[in-house]
Enzyme design. Sequence first.
Site, mmCIF file in Angstrom:
data_model
loop_
_atom_site.group_PDB
_atom_site.id
_atom_site.type_symbol
_atom_site.label_atom_id
_atom_site.label_comp_id
_atom_site.label_asym_id
_atom_site.label_seq_id
_atom_site.Cartn_x
_atom_site.Cartn_y
_atom_site.Cartn_z
ATOM 1 N N ASP A 265 -5.173 3.853 1.907
ATOM 2 C CA ASP A 265 -3.826 4.252 3.070
ATOM 3 C C ASP A 265 -3.216 4.369 3.302
ATOM 4 O O ASP A 265 -2.434 4.910 1.550
ATOM 5 C CB ASP A 265 -3.470 1.933 3.870
ATOM 6 C CG ASP A 265 -3.429 2.019 3.298
ATOM 7 O OD1 ASP A 265 -2.432 1.894 1.583
ATOM 8 O OD2 ASP A 265 -2.158 0.857 3.495
ATOM 9 N N ASP B 237 1.377 3.713 2.987
ATOM 10 C CA ASP B 237 2.752 2.632 3.443
ATOM 11 C C ASP B 237 4.145 3.448 3.102
ATOM 12 O O ASP B 237 4.711 3.765 2.463
ATOM 13 C CB ASP B 237 2.265 1.649 2.828
ATOM 14 C CG ASP B 237 1.066 1.148 2.412
ATOM 15 O OD1 ASP B 237 0.154 0.591 3.354
ATOM 16 O OD2 ASP B 237 0.804 1.755 1.319
ATOM 17 N N ASP C 32 0.011 2.402 7.357
ATOM 18 C CA ASP C 32 0.703 1.331 7.610
ATOM 19 C C ASP C 32 2.545 1.202 7.762
ATOM 20 O O ASP C 32 3.016 1.862 6.743
ATOM 21 C CB ASP C 32 0.736 0.087 6.900
ATOM 22 C CG ASP C 32 -0.191 -0.928 6.740
ATOM 23 O OD1 ASP C 32 -1.322 -0.212 7.524
ATOM 24 O OD2 ASP C 32 -0.932 -1.384 5.891
HETATM 25 N N1 DCT Z 1 0.931 -6.630 -0.273
HETATM 26 C C1 DCT Z 1 0.964 -7.813 -1.521
HETATM 27 N N2 DCT Z 1 0.242 -8.723 -1.180
HETATM 28 C C2 DCT Z 1 -0.619 -8.695 0.162
HETATM 29 C C3 DCT Z 1 -0.976 -7.124 -0.190
HETATM 30 C C4 DCT Z 1 -0.403 -6.568 -0.049
HETATM 31 O O1 DCT Z 1 1.963 -7.976 -2.005
HETATM 32 N N3 DCT Z 1 -1.263 -9.482 0.354
HETATM 33 C C5 DCT Z 1 1.349 -5.721 -1.557
HETATM 34 C C6 DCT Z 1 1.772 -4.863 -2.316
HETATM 35 C C7 DCT Z 1 1.416 -3.202 -2.231
HETATM 36 C C8 DCT Z 1 1.673 -2.974 -0.305
HETATM 37 O O2 DCT Z 1 2.190 -4.132 -0.361
HETATM 38 C C9 DCT Z 1 1.002 -2.335 0.040
HETATM 39 O O3 DCT Z 1 -0.753 -3.406 0.377
HETATM 40 P P1 DCT Z 1 -1.963 -1.552 -0.047
HETATM 41 O O4 DCT Z 1 -1.990 -0.520 1.059
HETATM 42 O O5 DCT Z 1 -3.088 -2.922 0.380
HETATM 43 O O6 DCT Z 1 -2.419 -1.776 -1.629
HETATM 44 P P2 DCT Z 1 -1.870 -0.426 -2.464
HETATM 45 O O7 DCT Z 1 -1.363 -0.846 -3.814
HETATM 46 O O8 DCT Z 1 -1.231 0.732 -1.415
HETATM 47 O O9 DCT Z 1 -3.128 -0.208 -2.692
HETATM 48 P P3 DCT Z 1 -4.298 1.600 -1.122
HETATM 49 O O10 DCT Z 1 -3.583 2.656 -2.457
HETATM 50 O O11 DCT Z 1 -5.110 1.096 -2.055
HETATM 51 O O12 DCT Z 1 -3.359 1.772 -0.749
HETATM 52 MG MG MG Z 2 -1.669 1.371 0.544
#
Ligand code: DCT
Ligand code: MG
Length: 399
Positions: free
Chosen positions: A233, A235, A323
């Site tokens: 996604d 963010d 997000d």
């Molecule tokens: N986060 C966290 N604990 C969680 C979920 C998320 O600390 N339970 C934080 C860490 C990463 C950030 O929020 C964004 O989450 P994701 O989009 O799920 O992770 P990402 O590292 O951006 O992975 P991706 O590249 O797959 O989106």
């Molecule tokens: Mg992400």
Amino acid sequence: SWFTDSMREGRPVAVETRHLIQDTLPTVPEGSTPTPVTTVSQYACQRRTTIENSNKIFTDAFEVLADSYEFSEIEGSCLAFRRAASVLKSLPCVVRCLGDTEDLPCLGDHTKAVMEEILQYGRSFEVEKILSDERFQTLKLFTSVFGVGPKTAEKWYRRGLRSFSDILTEPDIHLNRMQQTGFLHYEDISRAVSKAEARALGNIIDEAVHAITLDAMIALTGGFRRGKEFGHDVDFIVTTPELDRERTLLPDIIDRLEQQGILLYCDYQASTFDITKLPSHRFEAMDHFAKCFLILRLEGSKVEGGLNCAEEDRRGWRAVRVDLVLPPMDRYAFALLGWTGSRQFERDLRRFARSERRMLLDNHALYDKTKMLAVSLAGRVEERSSFSLCLFVSRPRSL
Ligand code: DCT
Ligand code: MG
């Protein structure tokens, strides 16, 4: 200052690489010998980790085991394998024999047994057994749908459902709006989002936000902020100096995206942030800031080099998960630190704060338990890297 304090006291600072110390410490005076530091820290937040993973053969296996334990709700073992994977990802070289792992933290007997199998046979039989297990395969498939967590997946599995068509043709299954959207855009959402696509979405969000208010700030966060080429996604953190505006800005942004005809799905969560309730003494998985989980329609024409799509896909657009989080401006640094990830990095940063510094850290605040004081970062929002640096020694990129 902790960094220099611990050096002064002669305590080894558990930072993996020496060049990291050179990056972050004032130069050691001539004639003195710096403390040699070669220890790999047990905390991900003190390990320099690049996006290159030399030990993918092991970490892929660990992640299968971790997922499998997660499906069985065996949290301890799940976390142990996630930790072990994180440690191996920080190593600059391939592990060639078990001896190479002798001084590494977070590797238990089970982890080492799996590594031994891989070293000897090039594969782990335990992992292969899991991968061919019907329950594991089904739960993996079901949880790959946006809006389907392990609990729902398990429920469907227990009812004898094994495929998407089983679910979609079962009259007794009621899909919520999130799951319906998840199935509708399944192909698009399962396909990785490229950096170019993330940039294009950044332009779209930037345009939408600045059409509403001129003094908002937008930051790309999550995996892309850590330098990843692809993500599941995109963010973003948006914030504004206008007092209390962060509570109304997000609905305005959502409206605008809808007017543009690119809003395919929106789950909006209003802020429940209450500064008087800080610090929270329990670990919170989700913060209290206003946020929304979106699916946006991204036109290929907006993406430099085109969409990350199959050649035969002639629609000219794709759906992408986005997000948006809106902290009040004086919480921006904490939100950015928390949303940059990785998950393991954040988990260990909080653990480090608690165990090594007697502090409580979450996405809202940093609280010094010894002084009963919240650490203020107001006015220092732009200095995020030096902020985490002065608090936790270093902030290497970590995946
Ligand atoms: N986060 C966290 N604990 C969680 C979920 C998320 O600390 N339970 C934080 C860490 C990463 C950030 O929020 C964004 O989450 P994701 O989009 O799920 O992770 P990402 O590292 O951006 O992975 P991706 O590249 O797959 O989106
Ligand atoms: Mg992400």
